[in-house]
Scaffold this active site. Sequence first.
Site, PDB file in Angstrom:
ATOM      1  N   TYR A 115      51.045  47.469  44.505  1.00 33.05           N
ATOM      2  CA  TYR A 115      50.586  47.750  43.148  1.00 33.05           C
ATOM      3  C   TYR A 115      51.678  47.391  42.135  1.00 33.05           C
ATOM      4  O   TYR A 115      51.422  46.734  41.126  1.00 33.05           O
ATOM      5  CB  TYR A 115      50.186  49.218  43.024  1.00 33.05           C
ATOM      6  CG  TYR A 115      49.439  49.529  41.756  1.00 33.05           C
ATOM      7  CD1 TYR A 115      48.060  49.385  41.689  1.00 33.05           C
ATOM      8  CD2 TYR A 115      50.105  49.963  40.621  1.00 33.05           C
ATOM      9  CE1 TYR A 115      47.358  49.659  40.527  1.00 33.05           C
ATOM     10  CE2 TYR A 115      49.418  50.239  39.454  1.00 33.05           C
ATOM     11  CZ  TYR A 115      48.050  50.087  39.414  1.00 33.05           C
ATOM     12  OH  TYR A 115      47.366  50.354  38.247  1.00 33.05           O
TER      13      TYR A 115
ATOM     14  N   HIS B 157      51.719  44.318  39.278  1.00 34.59           N
ATOM     15  CA  HIS B 157      51.897  44.642  37.868  1.00 34.59           C
ATOM     16  C   HIS B 157      53.211  44.107  37.291  1.00 34.59           C
ATOM     17  O   HIS B 157      53.369  44.069  36.076  1.00 34.59           O
ATOM     18  CB  HIS B 157      51.740  46.143  37.641  1.00 34.59           C
ATOM     19  CG  HIS B 157      50.301  46.543  37.635  1.00 34.59           C
ATOM     20  ND1 HIS B 157      49.596  46.777  38.801  1.00 34.59           N
ATOM     21  CD2 HIS B 157      49.419  46.692  36.626  1.00 34.59           C
ATOM     22  CE1 HIS B 157      48.355  47.067  38.497  1.00 34.59           C
ATOM     23  NE2 HIS B 157      48.214  47.016  37.176  1.00 34.59           N
TER      24      HIS B 157
ATOM     25  N   TYR C 281      49.584  48.552  25.717  1.00 39.25           N
ATOM     26  CA  TYR C 281      49.055  49.052  26.983  1.00 39.25           C
ATOM     27  C   TYR C 281      50.206  49.295  27.950  1.00 39.25           C
ATOM     28  O   TYR C 281      51.017  48.404  28.187  1.00 39.25           O
ATOM     29  CB  TYR C 281      48.072  48.035  27.545  1.00 39.25           C
ATOM     30  CG  TYR C 281      47.283  48.467  28.765  1.00 39.25           C
ATOM     31  CD1 TYR C 281      47.231  49.782  29.192  1.00 39.25           C
ATOM     32  CD2 TYR C 281      46.558  47.538  29.480  1.00 39.25           C
ATOM     33  CE1 TYR C 281      46.492  50.157  30.286  1.00 39.25           C
ATOM     34  CE2 TYR C 281      45.807  47.894  30.582  1.00 39.25           C
ATOM     35  CZ  TYR C 281      45.788  49.209  30.980  1.00 39.25           C
ATOM     36  OH  TYR C 281      45.049  49.580  32.078  1.00 39.25           O
TER      37      TYR C 281
ATOM     38  N   TRP D  41      40.647  40.598  39.519  1.00 40.04           N
ATOM     39  CA  TRP D  41      41.818  41.502  39.451  1.00 40.04           C
ATOM     40  C   TRP D  41      41.419  42.904  39.899  1.00 40.04           C
ATOM     41  O   TRP D  41      42.104  43.523  40.707  1.00 40.04           O
ATOM     42  CB  TRP D  41      42.374  41.510  38.027  1.00 40.04           C
ATOM     43  CG  TRP D  41      43.498  42.466  37.802  1.00 40.04           C
ATOM     44  CD1 TRP D  41      43.416  43.731  37.296  1.00 40.04           C
ATOM     45  CD2 TRP D  41      44.892  42.257  38.079  1.00 40.04           C
ATOM     46  NE1 TRP D  41      44.655  44.313  37.233  1.00 40.04           N
ATOM     47  CE2 TRP D  41      45.583  43.426  37.710  1.00 40.04           C
ATOM     48  CE3 TRP D  41      45.611  41.183  38.602  1.00 40.04           C
ATOM     49  CZ2 TRP D  41      46.955  43.551  37.844  1.00 40.04           C
ATOM     50  CZ3 TRP D  41      46.987  41.315  38.726  1.00 40.04           C
ATOM     51  CH2 TRP D  41      47.653  42.485  38.359  1.00 40.04           C
ATOM     52  N   TRP D  42      40.311  43.394  39.376  1.00 41.25           N
ATOM     53  CA  TRP D  42      39.851  44.736  39.750  1.00 41.25           C
ATOM     54  C   TRP D  42      39.542  44.820  41.240  1.00 41.25           C
ATOM     55  O   TRP D  42      39.791  45.856  41.864  1.00 41.25           O
ATOM     56  CB  TRP D  42      38.629  45.125  38.932  1.00 41.25           C
ATOM     57  CG  TRP D  42      38.916  45.405  37.487  1.00 41.25           C
ATOM     58  CD1 TRP D  42      40.140  45.547  36.882  1.00 41.25           C
ATOM     59  CD2 TRP D  42      37.959  45.575  36.443  1.00 41.25           C
ATOM     60  NE1 TRP D  42      39.990  45.787  35.532  1.00 41.25           N
ATOM     61  CE2 TRP D  42      38.665  45.807  35.244  1.00 41.25           C
ATOM     62  CE3 TRP D  42      36.572  45.539  36.411  1.00 41.25           C
ATOM     63  CZ2 TRP D  42      38.026  46.020  34.027  1.00 41.25           C
ATOM     64  CZ3 TRP D  42      35.932  45.750  35.195  1.00 41.25           C
ATOM     65  CH2 TRP D  42      36.650  45.997  34.020  1.00 41.25           C
TER      66      TRP D  42
END
Length: 107
Positions: free
Chosen positions: A18, A22, A41, A77-78
Amino acid sequence: MQRYGSVIKVKPESLAAYKKYHAAVWPEVLAMIRRCNIRNYSIFLKDDFLFGYFEYHGEDYAADMAKMAADPKTQEWWAVMMPMQKPLETRSAGEWWANMEEVFHAD
């Protein structure tokens, strides 16, 4: 501008992946976030909790979120991110990340 906070868990066995994803978010995903009027964000990590914060600068949040959800690269991506995450049991129907209530803000 409207501020949004949300929370989800990351699976401990997925934390390294993860973070790696990112550290180099796909440019197409970042561009879509911007086209959907999201600014400032951030995602923060504590233990296995991820806290997301962003500011929405658009006029129609639902339409912008639908536009993002319809984007093929965002869907890709999701599809990578979702198996790494564990939604909170207390989230509302239809939520993946659980939306949070803002109870305090100071500029």
